[in-house]
Design a protein around this motif. Structure first.
Motif, PDB file in Angstrom:
ATOM      1  N   ALA A  38       0.842  -1.195   0.000  1.00 12.28           N
ATOM      2  CA  ALA A  38       0.000   0.000   0.000  1.00 12.28           C
ATOM      3  C   ALA A  38       0.877   1.245   0.000  1.00 12.28           C
ATOM      4  O   ALA A  38       1.972   1.259   0.567  1.00 12.28           O
ATOM      5  CB  ALA A  38      -0.915  -0.006   1.214  1.00 12.28           C
ATOM      6  N   ALA A  39       0.407   2.295  -0.634  1.00 15.49           N
ATOM      7  CA  ALA A  39       1.183   3.536  -0.761  1.00 15.49           C
ATOM      8  C   ALA A  39       1.477   4.158   0.598  1.00 15.49           C
ATOM      9  O   ALA A  39       2.571   4.673   0.828  1.00 15.49           O
ATOM     10  CB  ALA A  39       0.436   4.533  -1.638  1.00 15.49           C
ATOM     11  N   ASP A  40       0.520   4.087   1.518  1.00  9.97           N
ATOM     12  CA  ASP A  40       0.735   4.684   2.841  1.00  9.97           C
ATOM     13  C   ASP A  40       1.432   3.741   3.811  1.00  9.97           C
ATOM     14  O   ASP A  40       1.789   4.129   4.908  1.00  9.97           O
ATOM     15  CB  ASP A  40      -0.588   5.158   3.435  1.00  9.97           C
ATOM     16  N   GLY A  41       1.651   2.496   3.396  1.00 13.86           N
ATOM     17  CA  GLY A  41       2.339   1.525   4.244  1.00 13.86           C
ATOM     18  C   GLY A  41       1.456   0.898   5.296  1.00 13.86           C
ATOM     19  O   GLY A  41       1.887   0.027   6.030  1.00 13.86           O
ATOM     20  N   LYS A  42       0.205   1.337   5.407  1.00 11.76           N
ATOM     21  CA  LYS A  42      -0.693   0.817   6.443  1.00 11.76           C
ATOM     22  C   LYS A  42      -1.861   0.039   5.871  1.00 11.76           C
ATOM     23  O   LYS A  42      -2.424  -0.794   6.538  1.00 11.76           O
ATOM     24  CB  LYS A  42      -1.228   1.973   7.290  1.00 11.76           C
ATOM     25  N   GLY A  43      -2.229   0.323   4.627  1.00 10.87           N
ATOM     26  CA  GLY A  43      -3.389  -0.322   4.020  1.00 10.87           C
ATOM     27  C   GLY A  43      -3.088  -1.728   3.545  1.00 10.87           C
ATOM     28  O   GLY A  43      -1.997  -2.272   3.738  1.00 10.87           O
ATOM     29  N   GLN A  44      -4.079  -2.297   2.883  1.00  9.29           N
ATOM     30  CA  GLN A  44      -3.957  -3.656   2.351  1.00  9.29           C
ATOM     31  C   GLN A  44      -3.102  -3.656   1.093  1.00  9.29           C
ATOM     32  O   GLN A  44      -3.226  -2.791   0.244  1.00  9.29           O
ATOM     33  CB  GLN A  44      -5.359  -4.196   2.047  1.00  9.29           C
ATOM     34  N   ALA A  45      -2.226  -4.636   0.956  1.00  7.79           N
ATOM     35  CA  ALA A  45      -1.380  -4.764  -0.225  1.00  7.79           C
ATOM     36  C   ALA A  45      -2.236  -5.180  -1.421  1.00  7.79           C
ATOM     37  O   ALA A  45      -3.228  -5.886  -1.283  1.00  7.79           O
ATOM     38  CB  ALA A  45      -0.289  -5.786   0.017  1.00  7.79           C
ATOM     39  N   GLU A  46      -1.822  -4.740  -2.617  1.00  5.38           N
ATOM     40  CA  GLU A  46      -2.542  -5.071  -3.836  1.00  5.38           C
ATOM     41  C   GLU A  46      -1.915  -6.308  -4.478  1.00  5.38           C
ATOM     42  O   GLU A  46      -0.700  -6.409  -4.600  1.00  5.38           O
ATOM     43  CB  GLU A  46      -2.463  -3.898  -4.812  1.00  5.38           C
ATOM     44  N   LEU A  47      -2.761  -7.252  -4.890  1.00  5.48           N
ATOM     45  CA  LEU A  47      -2.293  -8.492  -5.522  1.00  5.48           C
ATOM     46  C   LEU A  47      -2.656  -8.480  -6.992  1.00  5.48           C
ATOM     47  O   LEU A  47      -3.782  -8.157  -7.358  1.00  5.48           O
ATOM     48  CB  LEU A  47      -2.944  -9.704  -4.852  1.00  5.48           C
ATOM     49  N   SER A  48      -1.688  -8.825  -7.839  1.00  2.00           N
ATOM     50  CA  SER A  48      -1.910  -8.921  -9.283  1.00  2.00           C
ATOM     51  C   SER A  48      -1.458 -10.299  -9.744  1.00  2.00           C
ATOM     52  O   SER A  48      -0.365 -10.745  -9.400  1.00  2.00           O
ATOM     53  CB  SER A  48      -1.095  -7.861 -10.023  1.00  2.00           C
ATOM     54  N   VAL A  49      -2.273 -10.965 -10.535  1.00  3.39           N
ATOM     55  CA  VAL A  49      -1.927 -12.290 -11.039  1.00  3.39           C
ATOM     56  C   VAL A  49      -0.832 -12.145 -12.091  1.00  3.39           C
ATOM     57  O   VAL A  49      -0.953 -11.384 -13.038  1.00  3.39           O
ATOM     58  CB  VAL A  49      -3.158 -12.999 -11.639  1.00  3.39           C
ATOM     59  N   VAL A  50       0.268 -12.860 -11.892  1.00  9.90           N
ATOM     60  CA  VAL A  50       1.385 -12.862 -12.839  1.00  9.90           C
ATOM     61  C   VAL A  50       1.287 -14.070 -13.760  1.00  9.90           C
ATOM     62  O   VAL A  50       1.481 -13.959 -14.969  1.00  9.90           O
ATOM     63  CB  VAL A  50       2.740 -12.860 -12.092  1.00  9.90           C
ATOM     64  N   ALA A  51       1.000 -15.243 -13.182  1.00 11.35           N
ATOM     65  CA  ALA A  51       0.920 -16.473 -13.973  1.00 11.35           C
ATOM     66  C   ALA A  51      -0.011 -17.466 -13.284  1.00 11.35           C
ATOM     67  O   ALA A  51      -0.149 -17.450 -12.064  1.00 11.35           O
ATOM     68  CB  ALA A  51       2.304 -17.086 -14.143  1.00 11.35           C
ATOM     69  N   ARG A  52      -0.612 -18.313 -14.073  1.00 11.58           N
ATOM     70  CA  ARG A  52      -1.473 -19.389 -13.554  1.00 11.58           C
ATOM     71  C   ARG A  52      -0.848 -20.732 -13.902  1.00 11.58           C
ATOM     72  O   ARG A  52       0.046 -20.820 -14.723  1.00 11.58           O
ATOM     73  CB  ARG A  52      -2.865 -19.287 -14.151  1.00 11.58           C
ATOM     74  N   ASP A  53      -1.319 -21.777 -13.270  1.00 10.03           N
ATOM     75  CA  ASP A  53      -0.870 -23.152 -13.518  1.00 10.03           C
ATOM     76  C   ASP A  53       0.632 -23.316 -13.300  1.00 10.03           C
ATOM     77  O   ASP A  53       1.316 -23.992 -14.070  1.00 10.03           O
ATOM     78  CB  ASP A  53      -1.251 -23.604 -14.940  1.00 10.03           C
TER      79      ASP A  53
END
Length: 145
Positions: A38-53
């Motif tokens: 998170a930008a403020d260091g306190k919020g929830q981290a953002e998850l992005s799918v890089v690869a499946r299987d």
């Protein structure tokens, strides 16, 4: 008296659970995520799918390293990448690749960087796999006559 003891144990258990507010990595089988804090260091981290299987965590680490190198070639400046795979965090930095169950916990080094920047199995792990000795002693000198 017994009820008071049980109540104290229950309150202590709730306090421990309340303190464990660290974000947990997702446990989706075979899916490799990039984690953006998170930008403020306190919020929830953002998850992005890089690869499946992805069959193993090492394959996910390879996809994250590939992503890191592509961003650097395009002019990016992030040299450290954090990812997640099946309940574990993956950290890629100048030392190599390490794994942890938490974002700020102890890390296990899985792959180390060689002199030219490639990733390789650390020597101690390789010795355990193939039985390579730590050092090979020279043959003893011939006896003097």
């Amino acid at each position: 008296m017994r009820g008071l003891t049980l109540a104290a144990v229950a309150v202590a258990g709730l306090a421990v659970v309340a303190c464990d507010s660290a974000p947990r990595p997702p446990y989706t089988p075979g899916v490799c995520y990039a984690v953006t804090p998170a930008a403020d260091g306190k919020g929830q981290a953002e998850l992005s799918v890089v690869a499946r299987d992805q069959p193993q965590i090492e394959f996910c680490a390879a996809r994250l390293e590939e992503m890191r190198l592509r961003f650097l070639r395009m002019g990016g400046s992030r040299r450290e990448i954090t990812g997640a795979y099946q309940g574990q965090y993956i950290f890629i930095d100048r030392i190599g690749v390490s794994f942890s169950r938490t974002l700020d916990g102890n890390r296990f080094i899985a792959l180390a960087r060689t002199g030219d920047g490639r990733l390789a199995i650390p020597a101690a792990i390789q010795r355990q796999i193939d039985g390579t000795p730590i050092a090979v002693a020279a043959p003893p000198p011939a006896p003097a006559n």
